[in-house]
Write a protein that holds these residues in place. Structure first.
Motif, short mmCIF file in Angstrom:
data_model
loop_
_atom_site.label_atom_id
_atom_site.label_comp_id
_atom_site.label_asym_id
_atom_site.label_seq_id
_atom_site.Cartn_x
_atom_site.Cartn_y
_atom_site.Cartn_z
N ASP A 201 0.82 -1.21 0.00
CA ASP A 201 0.00 0.00 0.00
C ASP A 201 0.86 1.26 0.00
O ASP A 201 0.53 2.25 -0.67
CB ASP A 201 -0.94 0.01 1.21
CG ASP A 201 -2.05 -1.02 1.10
OD1 ASP A 201 -2.35 -1.45 -0.03
OD2 ASP A 201 -2.60 -1.40 2.15
N VAL A 202 1.95 1.24 0.76
CA VAL A 202 2.84 2.40 0.81
C VAL A 202 3.55 2.58 -0.53
O VAL A 202 3.64 3.70 -1.05
CB VAL A 202 3.87 2.25 1.96
CG1 VAL A 202 4.90 3.37 1.92
CG2 VAL A 202 3.16 2.23 3.31
N LEU A 203 4.03 1.49 -1.12
CA LEU A 203 4.70 1.59 -2.41
C LEU A 203 3.74 2.09 -3.49
O LEU A 203 4.14 2.84 -4.39
CB LEU A 203 5.29 0.24 -2.82
CG LEU A 203 6.47 -0.27 -1.98
CD1 LEU A 203 6.94 -1.62 -2.50
CD2 LEU A 203 7.62 0.73 -2.00
N GLU A 204 2.47 1.70 -3.40
CA GLU A 204 1.49 2.16 -4.39
C GLU A 204 1.31 3.67 -4.31
O GLU A 204 1.21 4.35 -5.35
CB GLU A 204 0.15 1.45 -4.16
CG GLU A 204 -0.85 1.62 -5.28
CD GLU A 204 -0.37 1.06 -6.62
OE1 GLU A 204 -0.73 1.63 -7.67
OE2 GLU A 204 0.39 0.05 -6.62
N VAL A 205 1.27 4.21 -3.10
CA VAL A 205 1.19 5.67 -2.94
C VAL A 205 2.41 6.34 -3.56
O VAL A 205 2.29 7.36 -4.26
CB VAL A 205 1.06 6.03 -1.44
CG1 VAL A 205 1.23 7.54 -1.24
CG2 VAL A 205 -0.28 5.59 -0.89
N MET A 206 3.58 5.77 -3.34
CA MET A 206 4.81 6.34 -3.89
C MET A 206 4.82 6.26 -5.41
O MET A 206 5.27 7.19 -6.09
CB MET A 206 6.02 5.63 -3.29
CG MET A 206 6.19 5.90 -1.80
SD MET A 206 7.45 4.85 -1.01
CE MET A 206 8.92 5.38 -1.89
N LYS A 207 4.32 5.16 -5.97
CA LYS A 207 4.24 5.03 -7.43
C LYS A 207 3.33 6.11 -8.01
O LYS A 207 3.66 6.73 -9.03
CB LYS A 207 3.72 3.64 -7.80
CG LYS A 207 4.69 2.51 -7.56
CD LYS A 207 4.05 1.16 -7.84
CE LYS A 207 4.94 0.01 -7.43
NZ LYS A 207 4.27 -1.31 -7.61
N ASN A 208 2.18 6.32 -7.38
CA ASN A 208 1.25 7.34 -7.87
C ASN A 208 1.86 8.73 -7.75
O ASN A 208 1.63 9.59 -8.62
CB ASN A 208 -0.06 7.27 -7.09
CG ASN A 208 -0.87 6.03 -7.43
OD1 ASN A 208 -0.74 5.46 -8.52
ND2 ASN A 208 -1.69 5.58 -6.50
N LEU A 209 2.62 8.95 -6.70
CA LEU A 209 3.30 10.23 -6.53
C LEU A 209 4.32 10.45 -7.64
O LEU A 209 4.44 11.56 -8.20
CB LEU A 209 3.98 10.26 -5.16
CG LEU A 209 4.47 11.60 -4.62
CD1 LEU A 209 3.34 12.62 -4.58
CD2 LEU A 209 5.09 11.40 -3.24
N ALA A 210 5.04 9.39 -7.99
CA ALA A 210 6.01 9.47 -9.09
C ALA A 210 5.30 9.79 -10.41
O ALA A 210 5.78 10.61 -11.20
CB ALA A 210 6.79 8.16 -9.20
N LYS A 211 4.17 9.15 -10.64
CA LYS A 211 3.40 9.39 -11.88
C LYS A 211 2.93 10.84 -11.97
O LYS A 211 2.77 11.38 -13.06
CB LYS A 211 2.20 8.45 -11.95
CG LYS A 211 2.55 7.00 -12.23
CD LYS A 211 1.30 6.11 -12.16
CE LYS A 211 1.66 4.64 -12.30
NZ LYS A 211 0.46 3.78 -12.10
N SER A 212 2.70 11.47 -10.82
CA SER A 212 2.23 12.85 -10.81
C SER A 212 3.33 13.85 -11.18
O SER A 212 3.07 15.03 -11.36
CB SER A 212 1.66 13.21 -9.43
OG SER A 212 2.71 13.42 -8.49
N GLY A 213 4.59 13.36 -11.24
CA GLY A 213 5.71 14.23 -11.62
C GLY A 213 6.53 14.74 -10.47
O GLY A 213 7.43 15.57 -10.66
N MET A 214 6.28 14.26 -9.25
CA MET A 214 7.06 14.69 -8.09
C MET A 214 8.51 14.19 -8.21
O MET A 214 8.75 13.04 -8.56
CB MET A 214 6.44 14.13 -6.80
CG MET A 214 7.25 14.40 -5.53
SD MET A 214 7.44 16.15 -5.13
CE MET A 214 5.78 16.53 -4.52
N THR A 215 9.45 15.08 -7.95
CA THR A 215 10.85 14.69 -7.91
C THR A 215 11.11 13.97 -6.58
O THR A 215 10.76 14.48 -5.52
CB THR A 215 11.76 15.92 -8.01
OG1 THR A 215 11.38 16.70 -9.14
CG2 THR A 215 13.22 15.51 -8.17
N MET A 216 11.70 12.78 -6.66
CA MET A 216 11.85 11.94 -5.48
C MET A 216 13.26 11.33 -5.42
O MET A 216 13.79 10.90 -6.44
CB MET A 216 10.81 10.81 -5.50
CG MET A 216 9.38 11.29 -5.51
SD MET A 216 8.18 10.03 -6.07
CE MET A 216 8.40 8.74 -4.85
#
Length: 267
Positions: A201-216
């Motif tokens: 669940d945590v990784l899924e949130v991070m994947k969606n954040l990456a898709k949104s264009g957030m620099t990580m």
């Protein structure tokens, strides 16, 4: 077929360095933790860092976020020199107010969730925007509810940390970091303290954040995440960058024997 303006802007943004790390050293007494780290992270990229315990990965993140001061070198975020201003080639420490202003642009999610135990999920998320950015409570609450929905916890807004699983607490911690609207998100092994069934669940949130264009910049042992989501993969060992490049290439065909040894143990 002509490229649309937003796509052109997105492509241009991806070529700009958001983070530049130049010859960074960090010593704790006689212990030389970082030994001349060079790294560039472009806007919109997901940069994944892997390596054994003690290799300096977490220390590097803490230096970017001004939780540690560097011993030598320079770190820039959006062309701003982190922690210092330079006059005639000499570095001068920023004052506490200036450091706080720089830190507001950088969100960080830790191994341990560090939520306020006496505050609900919603109250944890609105704390920094109302106290640091002086947002109105109503505006901060509206944004916090959006973020809690984004991380899949809209039905847990009024729950206290003790009423949430570890994975849920970590997702609240991500929402809390995002509430400050940072330009850069740092993740320091965000799933390492979780039971295996809660990691997804945590990784899924991070994947969606990456898709949104957030620099990580993500320090992790989740090799599948690095392969699927990472734009660059850096392997650190002994305070140096051993190997860096395309995650799929490095995972499939590591060039350095230390990278080979490490991946053989974690894959």
């Amino acid at each position: 077929m002509t490229e649309t303006a937003p796509l052109k802007e997105q492509a241009t943004a991806r070529t700009k360095p958001l983070v530049e790390i130049q010859g960074v050293h960090k010593l704790f007494g006689d212990h030389h933790v970082l030994k001349g780290i060079d790294m560039t992270v472009r806007q919109g990229e997901v940069s994944v860092i892997i390596g054994p315990s003690g290799s300096g990965k977490s220390t590097l993140l803490r230096c970017i976020n001004l939780l540690e001061t560097i011993s030598a070198g320079r770190i820039y975020v959006h062309d701003d020199l982190i922690g210092y201003h330079e006059v005639n080639g000499k570095l001068h420490d920023l004052n506490a107010k200036q450091i706080a202003a720089q830190r507001r642009e950088i969100g960080m999610v830790f191994q341990r969730f560090n939520l306020f135990p006496h505050k609900t999920a919603l109250q944890n998320v609105i704390e920094a925007p109302t106290q640091v950015k002086r947002q109105s409570k109503s505006a901060a609450k509206l944004k916090a509810l959006e973020l809690l929905e984004m991380v899949g916890l809209s039905d847990r807004a009024n729950f206290y940390p003790s009423q949430l699983s570890g994975g849920q607490q970590q997702r609240v911690a991500i929402a809390r970091a995002l509430a400050m609207e940072p330009e850069l998100m740092l993740f320091d092994e965000p799933t390492s303290a979780l039971d295996p069934e809660l990691v997804g669940d945590v990784l899924e949130v991070m994947k969606n954040l990456a898709k949104s264009g957030m620099t990580m910049i993500v320090v992790t042992h989740e090799i599948g995440f690095a392969r699927e989501v990472g734009d660059t993969l850096t392997f650190m060992d002994g305070g140096v960058v051993v190997e860096s490049g395309n995650p799929r290439d490095i995972i499939a065909n590591p060039q350095h024997h230390r990278t080979q040894e490490f991946l053989s143990r974690v894959l």
